[in-house]
Design an enzyme around this catalytic site. Sequence first.
Site, PDB file in Angstrom:
ATOM      1  N   ASN A   1     -47.332-102.552 -12.370  1.00  0.00           N
ATOM      2  CA  ASN A   1     -46.123-103.168 -11.820  1.00  0.00           C
ATOM      3  C   ASN A   1     -45.470-102.153 -10.885  1.00  0.00           C
ATOM      4  O   ASN A   1     -44.867-101.186 -11.343  1.00  0.00           O
ATOM      5  CB  ASN A   1     -45.179-103.536 -12.980  1.00  0.00           C
ATOM      6  CG  ASN A   1     -43.810-103.988 -12.493  1.00  0.00           C
ATOM      7  OD1 ASN A   1     -43.617-104.286 -11.323  1.00  0.00           O
ATOM      8  ND2 ASN A   1     -42.854-104.035 -13.412  1.00  0.00           N
TER       9      ASN A   1
ATOM     10  N   GLU B   1     -42.482-104.948 -24.067  1.00  0.00           N
ATOM     11  CA  GLU B   1     -41.949-103.796 -23.341  1.00  0.00           C
ATOM     12  C   GLU B   1     -40.559-103.446 -23.876  1.00  0.00           C
ATOM     13  O   GLU B   1     -39.551-103.989 -23.384  1.00  0.00           O
ATOM     14  CB  GLU B   1     -41.818-104.137 -21.850  1.00  0.00           C
ATOM     15  CG  GLU B   1     -43.120-104.391 -21.151  1.00  0.00           C
ATOM     16  CD  GLU B   1     -43.003-104.020 -19.678  1.00  0.00           C
ATOM     17  OE1 GLU B   1     -43.813-103.215 -19.226  1.00  0.00           O
ATOM     18  OE2 GLU B   1     -42.079-104.503 -19.009  1.00  0.00           O
TER      19      GLU B   1
ATOM     20  N   HIS C   1     -39.257-109.760 -16.763  1.00  0.00           N
ATOM     21  CA  HIS C   1     -39.197-108.305 -16.927  1.00  0.00           C
ATOM     22  C   HIS C   1     -37.767-107.896 -17.275  1.00  0.00           C
ATOM     23  O   HIS C   1     -36.803-108.501 -16.794  1.00  0.00           O
ATOM     24  CB  HIS C   1     -39.647-107.624 -15.632  1.00  0.00           C
ATOM     25  CG  HIS C   1     -39.839-106.155 -15.793  1.00  0.00           C
ATOM     26  ND1 HIS C   1     -38.781-105.272 -15.760  1.00  0.00           N
ATOM     27  CD2 HIS C   1     -40.948-105.412 -16.020  1.00  0.00           C
ATOM     28  CE1 HIS C   1     -39.248-104.041 -15.953  1.00  0.00           C
ATOM     29  NE2 HIS C   1     -40.558-104.101 -16.107  1.00  0.00           N
TER      30      HIS C   1
ATOM     31  N   GLY D   1     -39.593 -96.511 -18.151  1.00  0.00           N
ATOM     32  CA  GLY D   1     -39.149 -95.517 -17.175  1.00  0.00           C
ATOM     33  C   GLY D   1     -38.450 -94.315 -17.784  1.00  0.00           C
ATOM     34  O   GLY D   1     -37.845 -93.519 -17.066  1.00  0.00           O
TER      35      GLY D   1
ATOM     36  N   SER E   1     -43.540 -96.510 -20.306  1.00  0.00           N
ATOM     37  CA  SER E   1     -43.967 -95.104 -20.227  1.00  0.00           C
ATOM     38  C   SER E   1     -45.431 -94.895 -20.612  1.00  0.00           C
ATOM     39  O   SER E   1     -45.781 -93.877 -21.206  1.00  0.00           O
ATOM     40  CB  SER E   1     -43.035 -94.206 -21.054  1.00  0.00           C
ATOM     41  OG  SER E   1     -41.716 -94.250 -20.504  1.00  0.00           O
TER      42      SER E   1
ATOM     43  N   GLU F   1     -35.947-105.596 -16.244  1.00  0.00           N
ATOM     44  CA  GLU F   1     -35.081-105.283 -15.086  1.00  0.00           C
ATOM     45  C   GLU F   1     -34.539-106.570 -14.464  1.00  0.00           C
ATOM     46  O   GLU F   1     -33.432-106.584 -13.924  1.00  0.00           O
ATOM     47  CB  GLU F   1     -35.867-104.435 -14.071  1.00  0.00           C
ATOM     48  CG  GLU F   1     -36.032-103.011 -14.588  1.00  0.00           C
ATOM     49  CD  GLU F   1     -37.253-102.266 -14.079  1.00  0.00           C
ATOM     50  OE1 GLU F   1     -37.873-102.703 -13.090  1.00  0.00           O
ATOM     51  OE2 GLU F   1     -37.588-101.232 -14.684  1.00  0.00           O
TER      52      GLU F   1
ATOM     53  N   LYS G   1     -42.948-102.473  -8.903  1.00  0.00           N
ATOM     54  CA  LYS G   1     -41.498-102.623  -8.693  1.00  0.00           C
ATOM     55  C   LYS G   1     -41.201-102.549  -7.190  1.00  0.00           C
ATOM     56  O   LYS G   1     -42.027-103.012  -6.397  1.00  0.00           O
ATOM     57  CB  LYS G   1     -40.739-101.581  -9.523  1.00  0.00           C
ATOM     58  CG  LYS G   1     -41.238-101.579 -10.988  1.00  0.00           C
ATOM     59  CD  LYS G   1     -40.412-100.812 -11.938  1.00  0.00           C
ATOM     60  CE  LYS G   1     -41.020-100.933 -13.334  1.00  0.00           C
ATOM     61  NZ  LYS G   1     -40.222-100.267 -14.354  1.00  0.00           N
TER      62      LYS G   1
HETATM   63  P1  PGA Z   1     -42.897 -97.631 -16.851  1.00  0.00           P
HETATM   64  O1  PGA Z   1     -42.512 -99.155 -16.540  1.00  0.00           O
HETATM   65  O2  PGA Z   1     -44.390 -97.596 -17.085  1.00  0.00           O
HETATM   66  O3  PGA Z   1     -42.503 -96.868 -15.609  1.00  0.00           O
HETATM   67  O4  PGA Z   1     -42.146 -97.212 -18.056  1.00  0.00           O
HETATM   68  C1  PGA Z   1     -43.119-100.192 -17.237  1.00  0.00           C
HETATM   69  C2  PGA Z   1     -42.616-101.522 -16.741  1.00  0.00           C
HETATM   70  O5  PGA Z   1     -41.455-101.622 -16.345  1.00  0.00           O
HETATM   71  O6  PGA Z   1     -43.371-102.520 -16.715  1.00  0.00           O
END
Ligand code: PGA
Length: 263
Positions: free
Chosen positions: A11, A171, A99, A177, A216, A101, A13
């Site tokens: 992903n 997640e 997601h 992140g 992560s 976010e 982003k």
């Molecule tokens: P990350 O993000 O691997 O940077 O923690 C995962 C995601 O948001 O799908």
Amino acid sequence: MSSRRPFIVGNWKMHKTVAETVGYVAEFASHLPSSSSGCDMAIAPPFTALSSAVAAAHGTTLQVFAQNVAAEGPSGAFTGEVSAAMLKEVGCQGVIVGHSERRRYYGETDAVGAMKTRRALDAQLLPIVCLGETLAERESGAALEVIARQLRAITDTLTDADVHRIVIAYEPVWAIGTGQAATPDIAQQMHRHIRAIWEATFGASADTLRILYGGSVTADNIAEFTALSDVDGALVGGASLSPSGFANLVRGALATSPASQGV
Ligand code: PGA
């Protein structure tokens, strides 16, 4: 270890221009191990780079997913939105839905996630539906309940024909992140919980449901997750942005997966 075919999804982003996307796909292909046919792989670039990603990935096994889709459709007065049919037309195989976010910064609710899932399914796109509790929800002991609520919002709207055409991603919001991935114990417990709810609702299809872990994930820790019996791959943010790093991550997933080795 899971016997389901592993699925690793990057992903991106809000990262990468068209030129960067085209360069990435060429470089990623050059780093892939020959055993990569044992695993499904996808990248999810921004909308503007989707067509170029599809063209660049032509002739490879790399799939292209979108990061979001309109809840409405098939067309209409919805400024700034992109419909499922439009994503299908440019060659996307699927789309990430719900997601954290999107939930956190854009106010997306469980109900909106369910509408987007429906749009994706109706356009023959594979939805990857994201579920995850916040740190406060985990600390208050509500994690299992939150995941159950988020999942039921989706399962309530599915027909029997849909249940084989959907992927779930667990997640935890506190792991995204932050560099602080869930422990394998937490991931296994939450994935088992999701599969148990699916089984109670849809029976034996729970055996083939793919549940990805996200938060992560790196080339260094992927194998700890794919070694777990209810983890079938990963949804990867930061560690998917480097083509060589993402290829290494795929290598790590393949190392633990009996499905990828034809066992
Ligand atoms: P990350 O993000 O691997 O940077 O923690 C995962 C995601 O948001 O799908």
